[in-house]
Design an enzyme around this catalytic site. Structure first.
Site, PDB file in Angstrom:
ATOM      1  CG  ASP A 144     -14.340   1.700  -6.131  1.00  0.00           C
ATOM      2  OD1 ASP A 144     -15.241   0.853  -5.961  1.00  0.00           O
ATOM      3  OD2 ASP A 144     -14.256   2.748  -5.471  1.00  0.00           O
TER       4      ASP A 144
ATOM      5  CD  GLU B   7     -23.000  10.929   0.197  1.00  0.00           C
ATOM      6  OE1 GLU B   7     -23.681   9.905   0.360  1.00  0.00           O
ATOM      7  OE2 GLU B   7     -21.755  10.903   0.076  1.00  0.00           O
TER       8      GLU B   7
ATOM      9  CB  CYS C  18     -14.334   3.057   2.412  1.00  0.00           C
ATOM     10  SG  CYS C  18     -15.733   3.075   3.560  1.00  0.00           S
TER      11      CYS C  18
ATOM     12  CB  ALA D 159     -27.885   5.100   1.463  1.00  0.00           C
TER      13      ALA D 159
ATOM     14  CD  GLU E 297      -2.543   1.662   0.205  1.00  0.00           C
ATOM     15  OE1 GLU E 297      -2.344   2.779  -0.316  1.00  0.00           O
ATOM     16  OE2 GLU E 297      -3.369   0.837  -0.233  1.00  0.00           O
TER      17      GLU E 297
ATOM     18  NE  ARG F  36     -21.266  15.090 -17.857  1.00  0.00           N
ATOM     19  CZ  ARG F  36     -20.365  14.194 -18.227  1.00  0.00           C
ATOM     20  NH1 ARG F  36     -19.308  14.599 -18.929  1.00  0.00           N
ATOM     21  NH2 ARG F  36     -20.492  12.921 -17.914  1.00  0.00           N
TER      22      ARG F  36
ATOM     23  CE1 TYR G 217     -20.597   8.170  -3.189  1.00  0.00           C
ATOM     24  CE2 TYR G 217     -20.949   7.684  -5.517  1.00  0.00           C
ATOM     25  CZ  TYR G 217     -20.176   7.583  -4.377  1.00  0.00           C
ATOM     26  OH  TYR G 217     -18.985   6.913  -4.423  1.00  0.00           O
TER      27      TYR G 217
ATOM     28  CB  ALA H 151       3.501  -3.173  -5.359  1.00  0.00           C
TER      29      ALA H 151
ATOM     30  CG  HIS I 141     -48.097   4.110  15.952  1.00  0.00           C
ATOM     31  ND1 HIS I 141     -48.134   5.014  14.912  1.00  0.00           N
ATOM     32  CD2 HIS I 141     -48.732   4.704  16.996  1.00  0.00           C
ATOM     33  CE1 HIS I 141     -48.767   6.094  15.304  1.00  0.00           C
ATOM     34  NE2 HIS I 141     -49.133   5.942  16.562  1.00  0.00           N
TER      35      HIS I 141
ATOM     36  CE  LYS J   5     -19.297  10.553   1.164  1.00  0.00           C
ATOM     37  NZ  LYS J   5     -19.305  10.200  -0.256  1.00  0.00           N
TER      38      LYS J   5
ATOM     39  CD  GLU K 222     -46.545   4.090  12.074  1.00  0.00           C
ATOM     40  OE1 GLU K 222     -47.464   3.297  12.344  1.00  0.00           O
ATOM     41  OE2 GLU K 222     -46.316   5.121  12.745  1.00  0.00           O
TER      42      GLU K 222
ATOM     43  CB  CYS L 263     -18.227   5.921   2.758  1.00  0.00           C
ATOM     44  SG  CYS L 263     -17.172   4.468   2.761  1.00  0.00           S
TER      45      CYS L 263
END
Length: 450
Positions: free
Chosen positions: A306, A184, A45, A344, A37, A201, A180, A117, A439, A53, A444, A50
């Protein structure tokens, strides 16, 4: 090269959600695993997506909560907001999660190389330090990267990578894009008191989501003060002597802003990855083509998340990484099922959906029946807010099977997760009707539509 001569059974390039899950599961099956990495363990994420955020969303919600507090008998004096406090708290939590992900790899015996890498061959990777490592299998999980348009002055703009590190809260911000990520951040900055202008656009927001929900969100956010400029993407950004930015869009007068956020999509981060050394050609969008088992044309190399441009969602990348590890080192090989994935948008208010939208259902099945509930949440009524929630059930007209559930309103993502199980299980409208309502709640409304 014989199997026993490989340095590792699995070498993972990229330690995001998919890469970490694949590494952990492969190691649990007894494989020798290493991961490289180049930035931080955790991926988009956790580090710049996410999770931080959503924390900003939580922080921005207090503006509304504090305004409504008086209706519930609370007196809040001296209310003020400090961006630096929220920003630094979010970044500290990112540090915590980075440490947790690192600990997970360490606990599972996964060796870590904190450097870039690239692929040197079907069974070889090359670290930026020059070392070449052999592996029986290679998994590419490097994710995607924000796309920047080519207009003059784009160097003065920021993306979702940099927005979490803003030194001060911009008084005026222009956001290009209406997906999204754009919606957000528009909600976050609007709630924090910034002047927000969204330029796009096209003439639509959140393309691909149910049209009724998109229209409702547009109405609510405009009422909250967000300004939209459709059919006019940014043509130029000029930095003035006083530090502010002049944003030129279409035929409109330039917009003055303190920050410009580009949120026009993300592209698989495959540049310079060396895939050609294994005979792998990229797709039209720069993605790595794979089969249903995440395998490339080179049998020893897989790709998840991704970077494959399938479904850009963290839980999907996790499932793909898990499936690859099980398929290579476990007892069974299984393809990921991409149907009925709940999604979502943590806009303000949030919206969520699973299954077919009304338009998709009509196109696929023709004869459908749609049930809706258009209501003011109890909390809004008590606080004197006029904003209304909207829930929608899309069903097959003959069988009553629920083809899709879509909703906008407070806590919609939390409610939808359970509804997604019902859609996945193939339940019918009659099953919803037969369920006793909880309720008083917003949820509901899902079982009271007639």
């Amino acid at each position: 090269m014989a199997e026993q001569d490989y340095d590792y059974d699995l070498f993972v390039i990229g330690a995001g959600s998919g890469g970490v899950r694949a590494s952990r599961i492969a190691a649990s099956h007894g494989a020798r695993v290493a991961v490289a990495e180049e930035y931080r363990i955790g991926g988009t994420c956790v580090i710049r997506g996410c999770v931080p955020k959503k924390l900003l969303v939580y922080g921005s919600h207090f503006a509304e909560e504090l305004q409504d507090a008086a209706h519930y008998g609370w007196t809040v004096e001296g209310m003020r907001f400090d961006w630096g406090t929220l920003r630094d708290a979010v970044l500290r939590d990112v540090d915590r999660l980075n440490a947790n992900y690192t600990q997970t790899l360490e606990n599972n015996g996964v060796e870590r190389f904190l450097e870039r890498a690239t692929i040197a061959g079907p069974n070889a990777v090359r670290l930026v330090s020059g070392r070449e490592i052999s592996a029986r299998h290679i998994l590419v999980a490097v994710g995607a990267w924000p796309v920047l348009p080519g207009f003059d002055g784009v160097e003065h703009c920021i993306t979702s990578n940099e927005v979490f590190h803003l030194p001060t809260l911009p008084r005026r911000i222009v956001i290009q894009g209406a997906g999204y990520i754009a919606m957000e951040f528009a909600g976050i900055f609007n709630a924090l008191g910034c002047e927000v202008t969204v330029v796009n656009r096209s003439d639509q927001i959140l393309r691909g989501y149910d049209e009724s929900l998109r229209d409702r969100l547009l109405q609510i956010t405009m009422a909250r003060g967000i300004v939209y400029r459709f059919n006019c993407p940014i043509a130029r950004v000029e930095k003035k002597d006083n530090g502010c930015l002049a944003v030129s869009i279409g035929k409109h007068d330039p917009i003055e802003a303190d920050a410009v956020l580009i949120a026009t999509g993300r592209r698989p981060k495959t540049d310079g990855l060396g895939l050609e050394n294994a005979g792998i050609e990229l797709g039209e969008k720069g993605e790595i083509p794979v089969n249903e088992f995440s395998q490339t044309v080179c049998p020893s190399i897989h790709a998840v998340g991704d970077v494959t441009d399938r479904v850009q969602l963290t839980p999907v990348a996790i499932r793909e990484g898990h499936a690859v590890a099980d398929g290579l080192f476990g007892a069974h090989r299984q393809a990921v099922d991409y149907s009925c994935i709940p999604t979502a948008v943590f806009s303000q208010p949030p919206l969520a959906g699973v299954g077919l939208t009304e338009g998709q259902a009509r196109e696929r099945h023709g004869n459908i029946k749609v049930y809706t509930s258009d209501f003011r949440p109890m909390k809004n009524v008590f606080a004197g807010r006029i904003e209304r929630g909207l829930y929608k059930l899309v069903t097959h007209a003959e069988t009553g099977k629920v083809l899709g559930v879509h909703m906008i309103g407070p806590d919609s993502p939390e409610i939808l997760q359970a509804a997604a199980i019902a859609v996945r299980a193939g339940l019918t409208k009659a099953d919803f009707d037969a369920t006793v309502a909880l309720h008083p709640s917003m949820a509901e409304e899902l079982v009271l539509m007639r």
